[in-house]
Design a protein around this motif. Sequence first.
Motif, mmCIF file in Angstrom:
data_model
loop_
_atom_site.group_PDB
_atom_site.id
_atom_site.type_symbol
_atom_site.label_atom_id
_atom_site.label_comp_id
_atom_site.label_asym_id
_atom_site.label_seq_id
_atom_site.Cartn_x
_atom_site.Cartn_y
_atom_site.Cartn_z
ATOM 1 N N HIS A 70 0.831 -1.214 0.000
ATOM 2 C CA HIS A 70 0.000 0.000 0.000
ATOM 3 C C HIS A 70 0.868 1.268 0.000
ATOM 4 C CE1 HIS A 70 -4.113 -1.729 1.468
ATOM 5 N NE2 HIS A 70 -3.542 -2.474 0.548
ATOM 6 N N GLN A 121 -12.962 8.070 4.413
ATOM 7 C CA GLN A 121 -12.179 6.934 3.947
ATOM 8 C C GLN A 121 -10.797 6.983 4.583
ATOM 9 O OE1 GLN A 121 -12.799 7.991 -0.309
ATOM 10 N NE2 GLN A 121 -13.478 5.864 -0.554
ATOM 11 N N THR A 126 -6.580 3.904 0.972
ATOM 12 C CA THR A 126 -7.389 4.119 -0.225
ATOM 13 C C THR A 126 -7.182 5.532 -0.752
ATOM 14 O OG1 THR A 126 -9.624 3.972 -1.165
ATOM 15 C CG2 THR A 126 -9.424 4.942 1.016
ATOM 16 N N TYR A 129 -10.412 9.605 -3.926
ATOM 17 C CA TYR A 129 -10.815 9.865 -5.309
ATOM 18 C C TYR A 129 -11.982 10.835 -5.438
ATOM 19 C CZ TYR A 129 -13.587 5.738 -3.986
ATOM 20 O OH TYR A 129 -14.378 4.832 -3.325
ATOM 21 N N PHE A 186 -10.715 2.409 -8.179
ATOM 22 C CA PHE A 186 -11.059 2.054 -6.802
ATOM 23 C C PHE A 186 -12.465 1.472 -6.666
ATOM 24 C CE2 PHE A 186 -7.405 4.710 -5.886
ATOM 25 C CZ PHE A 186 -6.835 4.054 -4.801
ATOM 26 N N GLU A 187 -13.396 1.950 -7.480
ATOM 27 C CA GLU A 187 -14.772 1.489 -7.360
ATOM 28 C C GLU A 187 -15.063 0.267 -8.232
ATOM 29 O OE1 GLU A 187 -17.287 2.369 -5.413
ATOM 30 O OE2 GLU A 187 -16.020 3.797 -4.325
ATOM 31 N N PRO A 189 -12.513 -2.113 -9.841
ATOM 32 C CA PRO A 189 -11.161 -2.593 -10.157
ATOM 33 C C PRO A 189 -11.118 -3.599 -11.299
ATOM 34 C CG PRO A 189 -11.956 -3.507 -8.078
ATOM 35 C CD PRO A 189 -12.890 -2.412 -8.449
#
Length: 225
Positions: A70, A121, A126, A129, A186-187, A189
């Motif tokens: 990450h 978030q 993450t 975005y 991210f939403e 993938p």
Amino acid sequence: MIEFLISSFFIPVYFIAWVISMLTYKKYFDTVMRFFPIFIAYTFFTETLGYFIVNFEEFSFFEEKEYAWHNVIIYNIYSILSFLFFFWMYWKLVFNRKYKKTILFLSLLTTISFIVNALLQDPMHTGLYFADLISSYSLLLTIILYFKDKKEKGFPLIQPNNLMFWVSSGFFIFYLVFPHLFFVGFEFPEIWITYNFRKILQVFIVIMYTLFCIGFLKSKRRDFR
């Protein structure tokens, strides 16, 4: 090294742009663009660090193996700092007081959006975005105001010898696409992977920095505005 250049072909572009920006620095050393080489260097080191975090465990920020790759926190920090720098540049460049107030409002909106997004978030794991989407459209509006301000002052929209014309064009093209690709990554993938959106994003990075380089080489000091 070869694998690095193939998988991250866009990263050397940052270094090339930085070299060109330094070689042509005398053209804009006393303008708002004087900090731009620092921004490019910051971008280069951020992307390089991001690559090493993903590929080498010793660069990880986390002890847990599932989080070892990450690296999103460095990009979240990069995003807010970059957007605020961009807004500052354009705020300094425009003359119209109404436009200045609008840009100031947009910079405040960007700051708030990142704070709120970070509360909703986890910025360590993450990408923010939603904040990037708001900030990108705020920057696009700022660039439009910049060009409108120039037109009101009697300057043509296309100014091939003006560095800011090339920088603004690069920004506009990239940030018109970037937030949407980032959101999908991210939403959704599976779409990101299937259609190789990562490579598409990298291509747009190269396009943006190519325009920067053209601006550094083609611009003339007297035409900066």
